[in-house]
Design an enzyme around this catalytic site. Structure first.
Site, PDB file in Angstrom:
ATOM      1  N   ALA A 183       0.827  -1.208   0.000  1.00 27.75           N
ATOM      2  CA  ALA A 183       0.000   0.000   0.000  1.00 27.75           C
ATOM      3  C   ALA A 183       0.862   1.260   0.000  1.00 27.75           C
ATOM      4  O   ALA A 183       0.605   2.209  -0.739  1.00 27.75           O
ATOM      5  CB  ALA A 183      -0.941  -0.014   1.204  1.00 27.75           C
ATOM      6  N   TYR A 184       1.869   1.264   0.837  1.00 29.28           N
ATOM      7  CA  TYR A 184       2.771   2.417   0.942  1.00 29.28           C
ATOM      8  C   TYR A 184       3.556   2.611  -0.355  1.00 29.28           C
ATOM      9  O   TYR A 184       3.635   3.723  -0.888  1.00 29.28           O
ATOM     10  CB  TYR A 184       3.713   2.190   2.116  1.00 29.28           C
TER      11      TYR A 184
END
Length: 250
Positions: A153-154
């Site tokens: 996600a990051y």
């Protein structure tokens, strides 16, 4: 006179960590810094430190995930200071999980606090930065560049930020606006806590950094941002500056 004398800068996530390091570096070179952060208590404390160098520096408490309010932040700063010279998009929240366990909720958190605030604040700031031939500094990460495990996600949001930064650099170069990125490895409060909790793993990571240490928040990351915010970088745009002790090489 400092390198940012009489400049007005917005720094998101400025109430701690890298954001505070950049804010301190900027005010010591003459900038009026507006830090934007969700944490009001920490923000008020940091702004007191900034005002020792630049009394006109200020704090705006805001939830950057409330995207409809972001344009108003830029408008308020311009109304107060008369202009905007520098926008630093530093704030970002995310959860680390294995790829197969990453959910839509995890992706939404990362994009809503990192990518979209960067995107909307850039849109709001560009008309004002055209007037000042200003600077935008966004934040990338080695997690995206190298594809670190458990950071889907990051990494995805950070690489999306890199993409729009390059687009903006191409579109707004003719207006005299410089748009660049920093990808840091920093000795943040979170890293310091991690070092106490998992000293062996921490040392293993340090050993992989060619310079054998994490970057200091003000002296290393802050002053790299200062370079990109100053006239010294006027012929640099669309670039990712890896302030990571030599970790990423390309």
């Amino acid at each position: 006179m400092g390198r940012l004398q009489d400049k007005t800068a917005i720094i998101t996530g400025g109430a701690g960590g890298i954001g505070k390091g950049m804010a301190m570096a900027f005010v010591k070179e003459g900038a009026n810094v507006v830090i934007v952060d969700l944490n009001e208590e920490a923000g008020q404390e940091v702004v007191k430190e900034l005002q020792q160098y630049q009394p006109e520096s200020s704090f705006i408490q805001a939830n950057l995930a409330e995207h409809d309010k972001l344009k108003g932040i830029v408008g308020d700063v311009v109304s107060q200071y008369g202009k905007l010279d520098i926008l630093v998009n530093n704030a970002h929240a995310s959860k680390n999980k294995p790829f197969l366990e990453t959910t839509q909720e995890d992706m939404d958190l990362s994009f809503n606090t990192g990518f979209y605030p960067t995107f909307y604040l850039m849109q709001a700031a560009v008309p004002h930065l055209r007037e000042t031939k200003g600077k935008i500094i966004n934040f990338a990460s080695g997690a995206g560049i190298q594809g670190h495990a458990s950071q889907a996600a990051y990494a995805a949001a950070k690489e999306a930020i890199r993409a729009i930064t390059r687009v903006a650099a191409n579109e707004f170069g003719k207006d005299g606006i410089n748009v660049n990125l920093i990808a840091p490895i920093a000795n943040s409060p979170g890293v310091q806590q991690w070092a106490k909790e998992e000293p062996e793993y921490y040392q293993e990571v340090v050993n992989k950094i060619p310079m054998q240490r994490f970057g200091e928040l003000e002296e290393d990351i802050g002053r790299a941002a200062l370079f990109l915010a100053s006239d010294d970088s006027n012929y640099i745009t669309g670039q990712t500056l890896n302030v990571d002790g030599g970790t990423v090489k390309f």
